[in-house]
Each structure stands twice: as structure tokens, then as C-alpha cells.
Scaffold this motif. Structure first.
Motif, short mmCIF file in Angstrom:
data_model
loop_
_atom_site.label_atom_id
_atom_site.label_comp_id
_atom_site.label_asym_id
_atom_site.label_seq_id
_atom_site.Cartn_x
_atom_site.Cartn_y
_atom_site.Cartn_z
N GLY A 248 1.83 4.79 8.73
CA GLY A 248 2.96 5.18 9.62
C GLY A 248 3.24 6.68 9.39
O GLY A 248 3.04 7.40 8.41
N GLY A 249 4.22 7.01 10.29
CA GLY A 249 4.80 8.43 10.33
C GLY A 249 5.77 8.96 9.18
O GLY A 249 5.64 10.22 8.70
N SER A 250 6.16 7.92 8.47
CA SER A 250 6.65 8.13 7.24
C SER A 250 5.86 7.77 5.98
O SER A 250 6.76 7.82 4.70
CB SER A 250 8.05 7.53 7.32
OG SER A 250 8.11 6.10 7.23
N GLY A 251 4.75 7.42 6.17
CA GLY A 251 3.90 7.08 4.73
C GLY A 251 4.11 5.78 4.71
O GLY A 251 4.80 5.06 5.29
N SER A 252 3.44 5.23 3.72
CA SER A 252 3.55 3.76 3.22
C SER A 252 3.06 3.72 1.59
O SER A 252 2.37 4.35 1.20
CB SER A 252 2.37 2.90 4.28
OG SER A 252 2.72 1.65 3.87
N ARG A 253 3.72 2.44 1.19
CA ARG A 253 3.36 2.26 -0.17
C ARG A 253 3.11 0.83 -0.08
O ARG A 253 3.74 -0.02 0.39
CB ARG A 253 4.20 2.61 -1.27
CG ARG A 253 3.97 2.16 -2.49
CD ARG A 253 4.61 2.52 -3.54
NE ARG A 253 4.36 2.24 -5.02
CZ ARG A 253 5.16 1.99 -6.11
NH1 ARG A 253 6.43 2.62 -5.95
NH2 ARG A 253 4.61 1.92 -7.27
N PHE A 254 2.10 0.14 -0.53
CA PHE A 254 1.64 -1.31 -0.61
C PHE A 254 0.80 -1.74 -1.51
O PHE A 254 0.24 -0.85 -2.30
CB PHE A 254 1.05 -1.62 0.84
CG PHE A 254 -0.25 -0.81 0.98
CD1 PHE A 254 -1.38 -1.14 0.74
CD2 PHE A 254 -0.21 0.31 2.02
CE1 PHE A 254 -2.42 -0.83 0.99
CE2 PHE A 254 -1.53 1.08 2.12
CZ PHE A 254 -2.49 0.42 1.77
#
Ligand code: FE2
Length: 292
Positions: A248-254
Motif C-alpha cells: 500500500g501507499g505507506s509500504g509494508s512489512r510481512f
């Protein structure tokens, strides 16, 4: 389909989200507050995964009590820390501290008794514990450890806003994690995507797989389907040989985790996970008479 749509390759089967698991707040050990995703009422197991706990707090009252001496038999415990320090000590004299970015993959096999205690008295503690089942033929193997600090976990940077920490298994970029020789041939990746970045990866077709979102939000894209997961959600993935995730627009960590299902009977009783009730009764007898 419009004429400019890409051709569909019948050999590529993207995994989609089968189920979204919100997690169940609980406490374990001597009173550690955590959220349980696998091994919970909504998802009792995801063969070969038996349990997934996520803990995250900057309040020592939530974690200081730790997990004093307790046994395990018949499976593997995997601790991956995002923040803080955890001291591990077992009945055979093994002792070490897991720090942020480090992993301990412990094969309990026929049995160990250990403690897992926060090393710190304040600050943030965050991380995961995953339980991975062992096949019937290995439930009585000798206990074994794979322990690696952050500096020994390879990082693949793809240059398009994709950063992958590879704990076990290998990426399509040719990077292999340090944990190897595990019965269920797992993949365990910690993925960071910049805003709008995309991860495409191959996965073993028949392996069970899930994604757990640590930060931000991520779209799971399978052909025409798009499902969005947000932080603190676990998505169970369908079968398939590819995954595609867009941040998404704020990035992601998973986390992206997969492994081979065992398709064997599971009988579990607290820290013992065996194939039959008789084996559980034997485990209790062995533990009570100090035979671990
Ligand atoms: Fe444990």
C-alpha cells in the motif's frame, strides 16, 4: 478480456487469500501477553504449522514473566525476534540470547525442557513463535538447534523497493536462508516493500502457506482477484505456485511462510504434539519421571 490483456499461462497458479485470521489475544508462559493466530479457536492448525504467536509490547508487565522451564516433544519451535532480547536455556546446558533480527529454530524431537525469558527489563519486545510439526518418523529424533543472529540472516535487495530477509528456504533471486535440513522444507521470509512496491515469488505448489502483516497494508493479487490485508492480520493462502504482493501507499512489512503438509494424525496436549493418544500419555510419563 481485452485484446491487450497479458496471456494467461496455465502453468502459473497464483495463490489467493483463502481466509483472514484476526488473532486471539491470550497469555502464555508465566503471563506473557500475546496474540495467537495459529493454534487458536479460528485456526486450530495449518498443517504442518501448529501454532503462531505474535508478541509486541513496550510494557515490561506484558512480557517480563517470560516462559519459565517447560518441556516440548514431537515438533519444532521457531523464535524470530523483531525487537528486544530473549534468553534461552535448556536442560542439556544449551544457553544463548536471541536478539532483534535473530532466529532460533529448535527441533525438540524426543524432548527438551527449556526456558525462554526476556533478557531486558524495559523497552520494546516483539517477535514470533511458530511451531512446526515433525513427521512421525522424526518425532523421537535427538533435539537440535539452528541459531543465527541478524548478521547471519542474508538480505536480498531487489532494487525496486523489495528487501527480503531469508531465514530458511530460498528466493527466486537465488538467496538461501541459513536454517537448512528441516523435514517440512519450509520457506520463512521477512519481506519489506516500499510504498507501491511489488513482490513476486515462486512457492512449492502443495505447500501450506500464510502471510502475516507486521506493518502497513498489502494486496494479495491472484489473476483478477485482489484481497487487502492490514497489520496484525494473518492470511491463509490457497494452493498455488506463485505469489504476488503489492504494498500500500505507506509500504509494508510481512512474513511469508510455507512448508510441506504432513497429512498425519495430530494429537496435542499442551507442549506435546504426537500422532496417537498413547504417545501423549507416554510423553507425560516420561516428563514426570525426568526422562526428557
Ligand atoms: Fe518453549
Amino acid at each position: 478480456m481485452t485484446s491487450d490483456a497479458p496471456p494467461i499461462d496455465p502453468d502459473i497458479r497464483y495463490r489467493k487469500i483463502d481466509r483472514v485470521i484476526p488473532g486471539q489475544p491470550t497469555s502464555d508462559g508465566a503471563g506473557v501477553r500475546l496474540t495467537r493466530y495459529i493454534g487458536s479457536q479460528s485456526l486450530s492448525e495449518l498443517d504442518p504449522f501448529l501454532l503462531l504467536d505474535f508478541f509486541e509490547s513496550d510494557n515490561p508487565d506484558d512480557y517480563l514473566a517470560g516462559f519459565p522451564s517447560h518441556p516440548h516433544r514431537g515438533f519444532e519451535t521457531v523464535t524470530y525476534l523483531l525487537a528486544g532480547k530473549m534468553r534461552h536455556q535448556d536442560s542439556a546446558g544449551h544457553n544463548g540470547v536471541i536478539e532483534a533480527g535473530g532466529v532460533q529454530w529448535m527441533t525438540a524431537g524426543r524432548g527438551i525442557v527449556h526456558s525462554e525469558m526476556p533478557e531486558q527489563e524495559n523497552g520494546r519486545l516483539a517477535g514470533f513463535q511458530l511451531w512446526v510439526n515433525l513427521p512421525a518418523t522424526e518425532k523421537y529424533c535427538e533435539p537440535a538447534y539452528h541459531e543465527y543472529p541478524q548478521s547471519q540472516v542474508p538480505v536480498e535487495k531487489r532494487g525496486d523497493g523489495v528487501v527480503i530477509r531469508v531465514i530458511t528456504g530460498h528466493t527466486s533471486g537465488g538467496i538461501s536462508g541459513p536454517v537448512s535440513g528441516i523435514a517440512t522444507r519450509p520457506l520463512y521470509l521477512d519481506v519489506a516493500l516500499s510504498p507501491g512496491a511489488q513482490l513476486k515469488e515462486s512457492t512449492d505448489e502443495q505447500h501450506a502457506a500464510f502471510i502475516f502483516v507486521i506493518q502497513g497494508q498489502v494486496d494479495v493479487i491472484a489473476d483478477q482477484e485482489r484481497s487487502t490485508l492490514v497489520a496484525a492480520q494473518l492470511g491463509v493462502l490457497s494452493e498455488g505456485n506463485r505469489v504476488q504482493f503489492n504494498a500500500g501507499g505507506s509500504g509494508s512489512r510481512f512474513l511469508l511462510v510455507a512448508a510441506q503438509p504432513l497429512n498425519e494424525p495430530i494429537v496435542r496436549y499442551g507442549p506435546f504434539v504426537m500422532n496417537t493418544r498413547a504417545q501423549i500419555e507416554q510423553a507425560v510419563r516420561d516428563f514426570n519421571s525426568g526422562r526428557f
